[in-house]
Design a protein around this motif. Structure first.
Motif, mmCIF file in Angstrom:
data_model
loop_
_atom_site.group_PDB
_atom_site.id
_atom_site.type_symbol
_atom_site.label_atom_id
_atom_site.label_comp_id
_atom_site.label_asym_id
_atom_site.label_seq_id
_atom_site.Cartn_x
_atom_site.Cartn_y
_atom_site.Cartn_z
ATOM 1 N N MET A 1 52.426 -25.028 77.751
ATOM 2 C CA MET A 1 53.692 -25.243 77.069
ATOM 3 C C MET A 1 54.096 -23.939 76.380
ATOM 4 O O MET A 1 53.306 -23.323 75.683
ATOM 5 N N ALA A 2 55.322 -23.538 76.544
ATOM 6 C CA ALA A 2 55.814 -22.279 75.984
ATOM 7 C C ALA A 2 55.745 -22.274 74.460
ATOM 8 O O ALA A 2 55.424 -21.258 73.860
ATOM 9 N N LEU A 3 56.026 -23.406 73.813
ATOM 10 C CA LEU A 3 56.015 -23.459 72.347
ATOM 11 C C LEU A 3 54.636 -23.095 71.806
ATOM 12 O O LEU A 3 54.515 -22.250 70.919
ATOM 13 N N GLU A 4 53.606 -23.698 72.325
ATOM 14 C CA GLU A 4 52.259 -23.420 71.831
ATOM 15 C C GLU A 4 51.829 -21.983 72.136
ATOM 16 O O GLU A 4 51.150 -21.352 71.315
ATOM 17 N N ASP A 5 52.250 -21.448 73.268
ATOM 18 C CA ASP A 5 51.936 -20.049 73.589
ATOM 19 C C ASP A 5 52.578 -19.124 72.556
ATOM 20 O O ASP A 5 51.936 -18.199 72.059
ATOM 21 N N VAL A 6 53.835 -19.365 72.236
ATOM 22 C CA VAL A 6 54.543 -18.539 71.250
ATOM 23 C C VAL A 6 53.896 -18.683 69.876
ATOM 24 O O VAL A 6 53.667 -17.688 69.173
ATOM 25 N N LEU A 7 53.576 -19.907 69.475
ATOM 26 C CA LEU A 7 52.968 -20.119 68.163
ATOM 27 C C LEU A 7 51.588 -19.479 68.069
ATOM 28 O O LEU A 7 51.208 -18.965 67.008
ATOM 29 N N GLU A 8 50.837 -19.470 69.150
ATOM 30 C CA GLU A 8 49.527 -18.812 69.139
ATOM 31 C C GLU A 8 49.685 -17.302 68.948
ATOM 32 O O GLU A 8 48.935 -16.688 68.192
ATOM 33 N N GLY A 75 60.818 -27.324 68.306
ATOM 34 C CA GLY A 75 59.530 -27.747 67.790
ATOM 35 C C GLY A 75 59.590 -28.018 66.306
ATOM 36 O O GLY A 75 60.307 -27.341 65.561
ATOM 37 N N TYR A 76 58.840 -29.030 65.879
ATOM 38 C CA TYR A 76 58.673 -29.369 64.461
ATOM 39 C C TYR A 76 57.182 -29.267 64.191
ATOM 40 O O TYR A 76 56.378 -29.941 64.832
ATOM 41 N N VAL A 77 56.810 -28.394 63.243
ATOM 42 C CA VAL A 77 55.420 -27.962 63.101
ATOM 43 C C VAL A 77 54.978 -28.053 61.645
ATOM 44 O O VAL A 77 55.733 -27.697 60.736
ATOM 45 N N ASN A 78 53.762 -28.524 61.427
ATOM 46 C CA ASN A 78 53.136 -28.470 60.115
ATOM 47 C C ASN A 78 52.349 -27.161 60.051
ATOM 48 O O ASN A 78 51.587 -26.841 60.968
ATOM 49 N N VAL A 79 52.547 -26.373 58.978
ATOM 50 C CA VAL A 79 51.844 -25.102 58.837
ATOM 51 C C VAL A 79 51.199 -25.034 57.459
ATOM 52 O O VAL A 79 51.841 -25.319 56.447
ATOM 53 N N ASN A 90 51.506 -25.555 52.047
ATOM 54 C CA ASN A 90 51.824 -26.388 53.201
ATOM 55 C C ASN A 90 53.342 -26.448 53.349
ATOM 56 O O ASN A 90 54.044 -26.711 52.382
ATOM 57 N N VAL A 91 53.818 -26.184 54.568
ATOM 58 C CA VAL A 91 55.253 -26.199 54.848
ATOM 59 C C VAL A 91 55.501 -26.897 56.176
ATOM 60 O O VAL A 91 54.581 -27.130 56.962
ATOM 61 N N ARG A 92 56.748 -27.212 56.421
ATOM 62 C CA ARG A 92 57.184 -27.664 57.742
ATOM 63 C C ARG A 92 58.021 -26.542 58.334
ATOM 64 O O ARG A 92 58.770 -25.860 57.637
ATOM 65 N N LEU A 93 57.866 -26.358 59.618
ATOM 66 C CA LEU A 93 58.547 -25.297 60.331
ATOM 67 C C LEU A 93 59.312 -25.893 61.494
ATOM 68 O O LEU A 93 58.737 -26.617 62.310
ATOM 69 N N GLY A 94 60.582 -25.608 61.552
ATOM 70 C CA GLY A 94 61.395 -25.955 62.710
ATOM 71 C C GLY A 94 61.637 -24.681 63.505
ATOM 72 O O GLY A 94 62.054 -23.671 62.933
ATOM 73 N N VAL A 95 61.325 -24.703 64.780
ATOM 74 C CA VAL A 95 61.532 -23.528 65.626
ATOM 75 C C VAL A 95 62.281 -23.930 66.894
ATOM 76 O O VAL A 95 62.088 -25.028 67.428
#
Length: 110
Positions: A1-8, A75-79, A90-95
């Motif tokens: 998945m492109a989202l997880e590749d970018v986030l990594e 993507g909606y992400v917990n960081v 702790n934040v939420r991230l929308g990308v």
């Protein structure tokens, strides 16, 4: 998945305190909203992460994704951002990822 590749890639650069490496994961015209005033483009992203303390680390969990088009993923992400000298944040991230780059990044504090 492109989202997880970018986030990594983003995480590796954040963890290494590599502002230019973080910025390399964004489009030239990316809208970037961290916890400070927003900016546009790679230079704004690099400046933001350059101002972050050494030792900052990011741990994330993808909560939701939506494929909006063939090359566009929301993507909606917990960081959890951890620091060497204070409690984690702790934040939420929308990308919004276009191809393999972040076109929009919006953090919300909890």
């Amino acid at each position: 998945m492109a989202l997880e590749d970018v986030l990594e890639r983003w995480k590796r650069a954040v963890d290494a305190h590599d502002p230019e490496g973080v910025a390399a994961n964004f489009t030239e015209d990316a809208i970037f909203q961290g916890l400070q005033p927003y900016g546009v483009g790679k230079a704004a992203v690099a400046a933001y992460y350059d101002s972050q303390p050494l030792g900052l680390k990011a741990e994330y969990e993808v909560l939701e994704t939506r494929r909006l088009a063939d090359d566009l993923v929301l993507g909606y992400v917990n960081v959890d951002f951890s620091f060497t000298d204070r409690p984690a944040r702790n934040v939420r991230l929308g990308v919004l990822v276009r191809g393999d780059l972040i076109a929009h990044y919006q953090v919300s504090a909890l």
